[in-house]
Design a protein around this motif. Structure first.
Motif, mmCIF file in Angstrom:
data_model
loop_
_atom_site.group_PDB
_atom_site.id
_atom_site.type_symbol
_atom_site.label_atom_id
_atom_site.label_comp_id
_atom_site.label_asym_id
_atom_site.label_seq_id
_atom_site.Cartn_x
_atom_site.Cartn_y
_atom_site.Cartn_z
ATOM 1 N N LEU A 223 82.462 73.738 49.148
ATOM 2 C CA LEU A 223 82.301 74.140 50.536
ATOM 3 C C LEU A 223 83.083 75.437 50.713
ATOM 4 O O LEU A 223 84.311 75.443 50.645
ATOM 5 N N LEU B 111 89.025 65.559 47.912
ATOM 6 C CA LEU B 111 88.715 66.981 48.025
ATOM 7 C C LEU B 111 89.865 67.834 47.500
ATOM 8 O O LEU B 111 91.023 67.644 47.873
ATOM 9 N N LEU C 217 89.634 67.853 56.756
ATOM 10 C CA LEU C 217 88.659 67.406 55.757
ATOM 11 C C LEU C 217 89.264 66.404 54.781
ATOM 12 O O LEU C 217 88.582 65.478 54.342
ATOM 13 N N VAL D 285 81.770 66.476 47.978
ATOM 14 C CA VAL D 285 82.233 67.857 48.037
ATOM 15 C C VAL D 285 83.497 67.872 47.192
ATOM 16 O O VAL D 285 84.475 67.201 47.510
ATOM 17 N N TYR E 128 76.762 66.332 55.069
ATOM 18 C CA TYR E 128 76.438 66.375 53.648
ATOM 19 C C TYR E 128 76.682 65.000 53.031
ATOM 20 O O TYR E 128 77.792 64.468 53.089
ATOM 21 N N ALA F 125 82.278 74.204 59.248
ATOM 22 C CA ALA F 125 82.572 73.522 57.986
ATOM 23 C C ALA F 125 82.710 72.017 58.193
ATOM 24 O O ALA F 125 82.215 71.230 57.380
ATOM 25 N N LEU G 273 87.067 72.612 48.473
ATOM 26 C CA LEU G 273 87.031 73.444 49.669
ATOM 27 C C LEU G 273 87.626 74.787 49.275
ATOM 28 O O LEU G 273 88.790 74.852 48.873
ATOM 29 N N ARG H 113 87.651 63.088 53.375
ATOM 30 C CA ARG H 113 87.274 63.258 51.968
ATOM 31 C C ARG H 113 88.565 63.403 51.147
ATOM 32 O O ARG H 113 88.940 64.503 50.757
ATOM 33 N N ALA I 261 80.282 69.323 56.395
ATOM 34 C CA ALA I 261 80.868 68.266 55.572
ATOM 35 C C ALA I 261 80.480 66.878 56.086
ATOM 36 O O ALA I 261 80.243 65.963 55.298
#
Length: 124
Positions: free
Chosen positions: A7, A78, A71, A50, A46, A39, A53, A75, A43
């Motif tokens: 991302l 990430l 995020l 991911v 999606y 973003a 980032l 996630r 996210a």
């Protein structure tokens, strides 16, 4: 491994497009956003993983650091690579990033970007 999803968040369109071309050519799936709010929306919508980032540190409305924190809550696996036109030491000294954070300086070469991305993705 290639094919990971990145991302990419950058408010400057020309740089966002250039970084996307570099990462596409290196075999990554690239999602792009022009700011933190966009973003977060991308996210959330999606379905797949991911993996990374890649975000500008200083952006309008939401910093890259704030975006990464938000995020990471949804996630947790990430990984994050920050980028900035400010010198690495200047960004850390002004308390924007914690020392040891993954960082690539802008402008970057194709090799710089792909090397930093690969290093962060390969880190366990």
């Amino acid at each position: 491994m290639r094919g990971e999803t990145i991302l990419l968040v950058e408010d400057e369109e020309a740089l966002r497009s250039a970084a996307r071309r570099i990462l596409d050519a290196a075999g990554y799936t690239v999602l792009t956003a022009e700011d933190g709010n966009n973003a977060l929306l991308i996210a959330a919508q999606y379905i797949g993983d991911v993996h990374l980032l890649l975000t500008d540190v200083v952006m309008p409305h939401m910093s890259g650091v704030a975006l990464a924190e938000k995020l990471s809550n949804v996630r947790p696996m990430l990984k994050v690579l920050y980028m900035s036109g400010y010198a690495d030491n200047a960004v850390v000294e002004h308390c924007v990033l914690v020392a040891g954070t993954h960082f690539v300086s802008k402008p970057f070469t194709n090799e710089d970007l792909t090397r930093h991305v690969r290093e962060v993705l390969d880190e366990t």
